[in-house]
Write a protein that holds these residues in place. Structure first.
Motif, PDB file in Angstrom:
ATOM      1  N   LEU A  60       0.828  -1.212   0.000  1.00 49.25           N
ATOM      2  CA  LEU A  60       0.000   0.000   0.000  1.00 49.25           C
ATOM      3  C   LEU A  60       0.858   1.257   0.000  1.00 49.25           C
ATOM      4  N   GLY A  61       2.028   1.185   0.644  1.00 50.36           N
ATOM      5  CA  GLY A  61       2.912   2.343   0.680  1.00 50.36           C
ATOM      6  C   GLY A  61       3.355   2.759  -0.715  1.00 50.36           C
ATOM      7  N   ALA A  62       3.708   1.775  -1.537  1.00 47.44           N
ATOM      8  CA  ALA A  62       4.121   2.083  -2.906  1.00 47.44           C
ATOM      9  C   ALA A  62       2.972   2.682  -3.706  1.00 47.44           C
ATOM     10  N   LEU A  63       1.752   2.163  -3.480  1.00 47.73           N
ATOM     11  CA  LEU A  63       0.573   2.688  -4.173  1.00 47.73           C
ATOM     12  C   LEU A  63       0.300   4.126  -3.761  1.00 47.73           C
ATOM     13  N   LEU A  64       0.418   4.416  -2.464  1.00 49.68           N
ATOM     14  CA  LEU A  64       0.184   5.775  -1.973  1.00 49.68           C
ATOM     15  C   LEU A  64       1.202   6.748  -2.542  1.00 49.68           C
ATOM     16  N   GLY A  65       2.438   6.286  -2.689  1.00 54.66           N
ATOM     17  CA  GLY A  65       3.479   7.154  -3.232  1.00 54.66           C
ATOM     18  C   GLY A  65       3.223   7.556  -4.670  1.00 54.66           C
ATOM     19  N   GLN A  66       2.377   6.791  -5.372  1.00 54.57           N
ATOM     20  CA  GLN A  66       2.092   7.075  -6.777  1.00 54.57           C
ATOM     21  C   GLN A  66       0.725   7.729  -6.957  1.00 54.57           C
ATOM     22  N   ALA A  67       0.097   8.163  -5.866  1.00 53.50           N
ATOM     23  CA  ALA A  67      -1.251   8.731  -5.950  1.00 53.50           C
ATOM     24  C   ALA A  67      -1.283  10.121  -5.321  1.00 53.50           C
ATOM     25  N   PRO A  68      -0.791  11.153  -6.015  1.00 53.35           N
ATOM     26  CA  PRO A  68      -0.783  12.509  -5.442  1.00 53.35           C
ATOM     27  C   PRO A  68      -2.180  13.036  -5.134  1.00 53.35           C
ATOM     28  N   SER A  69      -3.184  12.664  -5.933  1.00 51.89           N
ATOM     29  CA  SER A  69      -4.545  13.142  -5.671  1.00 51.89           C
ATOM     30  C   SER A  69      -5.073  12.593  -4.360  1.00 51.89           C
ATOM     31  N   LEU A  70      -4.707  11.353  -4.030  1.00 51.89           N
ATOM     32  CA  LEU A  70      -5.138  10.758  -2.762  1.00 51.89           C
ATOM     33  C   LEU A  70      -4.445  11.455  -1.602  1.00 51.89           C
ATOM     34  N   ARG A  71      -3.167  11.762  -1.739  1.00 45.11           N
ATOM     35  CA  ARG A  71      -2.449  12.478  -0.684  1.00 45.11           C
ATOM     36  C   ARG A  71      -3.050  13.865  -0.474  1.00 45.11           C
ATOM     37  N   LEU A  72      -3.468  14.525  -1.569  1.00 46.18           N
ATOM     38  CA  LEU A  72      -4.094  15.840  -1.460  1.00 46.18           C
ATOM     39  C   LEU A  72      -5.414  15.751  -0.698  1.00 46.18           C
ATOM     40  N   ALA A  73      -6.220  14.735  -1.025  1.00 45.30           N
ATOM     41  CA  ALA A  73      -7.505  14.559  -0.341  1.00 45.30           C
ATOM     42  C   ALA A  73      -7.303  14.276   1.141  1.00 45.30           C
ATOM     43  N   LEU A  74      -6.301  13.477   1.451  1.00 43.68           N
ATOM     44  CA  LEU A  74      -6.007  13.171   2.856  1.00 43.68           C
ATOM     45  C   LEU A  74      -5.568  14.428   3.604  1.00 43.68           C
ATOM     46  N   SER A  75      -4.770  15.259   2.947  1.00 47.16           N
ATOM     47  CA  SER A  75      -4.293  16.487   3.591  1.00 47.16           C
ATOM     48  C   SER A  75      -5.445  17.426   3.897  1.00 47.16           C
ATOM     49  N   LEU A  76      -6.356  17.601   2.941  1.00 49.81           N
ATOM     50  CA  LEU A  76      -7.493  18.501   3.140  1.00 49.81           C
ATOM     51  C   LEU A  76      -8.451  17.961   4.197  1.00 49.81           C
ATOM     52  N   GLY A  77      -8.739  16.658   4.133  1.00 54.78           N
ATOM     53  CA  GLY A  77      -9.628  16.061   5.130  1.00 54.78           C
ATOM     54  C   GLY A  77      -9.025  16.099   6.518  1.00 54.78           C
ATOM     55  N   GLY A  78      -7.735  15.823   6.604  1.00 53.62           N
ATOM     56  CA  GLY A  78      -7.060  15.860   7.897  1.00 53.62           C
ATOM     57  C   GLY A  78      -7.021  17.257   8.474  1.00 53.62           C
ATOM     58  N   ALA A  79      -6.791  18.261   7.633  1.00 54.07           N
ATOM     59  CA  ALA A  79      -6.755  19.648   8.099  1.00 54.07           C
ATOM     60  C   ALA A  79      -8.112  20.062   8.654  1.00 54.07           C
ATOM     61  N   ALA A  80      -9.191  19.662   7.988  1.00 50.10           N
ATOM     62  CA  ALA A  80     -10.534  20.000   8.450  1.00 50.10           C
ATOM     63  C   ALA A  80     -10.822  19.361   9.807  1.00 50.10           C
ATOM     64  N   PHE A  81     -10.461  18.085   9.955  1.00 45.73           N
ATOM     65  CA  PHE A  81     -10.717  17.383  11.211  1.00 45.73           C
ATOM     66  C   PHE A  81      -9.902  17.987  12.348  1.00 45.73           C
ATOM     67  N   LEU A  82      -8.627  18.246  12.118  1.00 44.58           N
ATOM     68  CA  LEU A  82      -7.770  18.803  13.167  1.00 44.58           C
ATOM     69  C   LEU A  82      -8.199  20.222  13.527  1.00 44.58           C
ATOM     70  N   GLY A  83      -8.623  20.990  12.530  1.00 44.85           N
ATOM     71  CA  GLY A  83      -9.106  22.336  12.811  1.00 44.85           C
ATOM     72  C   GLY A  83     -10.356  22.308  13.672  1.00 44.85           C
ATOM     73  N   TRP A  84     -11.264  21.378  13.364  1.00 45.07           N
ATOM     74  CA  TRP A  84     -12.498  21.226  14.162  1.00 45.07           C
ATOM     75  C   TRP A  84     -12.163  20.870  15.601  1.00 45.07           C
ATOM     76  N   TYR A  85     -11.219  19.961  15.797  1.00 46.13           N
ATOM     77  CA  TYR A  85     -10.863  19.560  17.163  1.00 46.13           C
ATOM     78  C   TYR A  85     -10.142  20.696  17.888  1.00 46.13           C
ATOM     79  N   ALA A  86      -9.335  21.472  17.174  1.00 49.02           N
ATOM     80  CA  ALA A  86      -8.639  22.607  17.785  1.00 49.02           C
ATOM     81  C   ALA A  86      -9.637  23.626  18.314  1.00 49.02           C
ATOM     82  N   VAL A  87     -10.675  23.900  17.538  1.00 48.01           N
ATOM     83  CA  VAL A  87     -11.703  24.838  17.980  1.00 48.01           C
ATOM     84  C   VAL A  87     -12.358  24.329  19.260  1.00 48.01           C
TER      85      VAL A  87
END
Length: 208
Positions: A60-87
């Motif tokens: 799965l690590g090799a697959l993730l390394g070749q999927a920039p769109s998935l990494r982008l989605a994870l970054s945006l989703g993670g930022a939203a969740f962490l921001g909600w918890y910070a508030v």
């Protein structure tokens, strides 16, 4: 000797990555101080780490390394969740009546606690980048026969850390007997989560 060396390698790699102040660790520590569902949370976090490490070594690590769109989605989703918890953490810090160390006041149900643990685990891009991509790629480089030993070593390091954080964190409870100490902790939690959310947004902007 090959298996023992791979087990030790996996333990060292995982320990070096997991022993850091991150969103998941802050949540486990907070629950340890509140003495709420510590056992199930520790078991969940350790189990998910072991599963993600195994998936990373399996490819799965090799697959993730070749999927920039998935990494982008994870970054945006993670930022939203962490921001909600910070508030939420900042709101608790500004509400003195809510700063109670003992169980009972604003206690999370087991389901809610595990849901938040799942969020900090599965919605955190650092988990995938570190646990799956980095640890997975290192483990995949081990001889095939020794890969299970590497996964076991890495999983043991993760389980040891979460046990130490969850059950060792309880020893700090006397320091948090006063609302002021909880205010400081919630401010620290909120600041950490917000900083991580901002870093994820900056990473997403660079990827875009």
């Amino acid at each position: 000797m090959l298996y023992l060396a791979s087990l030790a390698h996996g333990f060292a790699v995982s320990a070096a990555l997991i022993i850091a102040i991150g969103a998941q660790n802050m949540f486990v520590l907070r629950q340890a101080l509140r003495r709420e569902h510590v056992g199930p949370i520790v078991l969940f976090c350790a189990t998910m780490d072991a599963l993600l490490i195994a998936l990373g070594v399996a490819g799965l690590g090799a697959l993730l390394g070749q999927a920039p769109s998935l990494r982008l989605a994870l970054s945006l989703g993670g930022a939203a969740f962490l921001g909600w918890y910070a508030v939420g953490a900042f709101r608790r810090a500004l509400a003195p009546g809510a700063l109670v160390a003992a169980r009972g006041a604003q206690a999370l149900t087991l389901g809610a606690a595990l849901a938040q643990a799942a969020g900090f685990t599965l919605l955190n891009p650092h988990v995938y980048l570190d646990t799956v991509l980095l640890v997975g790629s290192i483990g995949a480089a081990e001889p095939v026969a020794a890969q299970p030993a590497f996964v076991l070593g890495a999983a043991l390091a993760s389980a040891s850390w979460f046990c130490a954080l969850g059950y060792g964190g309880r020893m700090l409870a006397p320091l948090f007997a006063k609302p002021t100490a909880w205010k400081v902790l919630e401010l620290a939690v909120g600041t950490t989560m917000l900083a991580l959310a901002i870093s994820l947004l900056l990473r997403a902007a660079r990827q875009g």
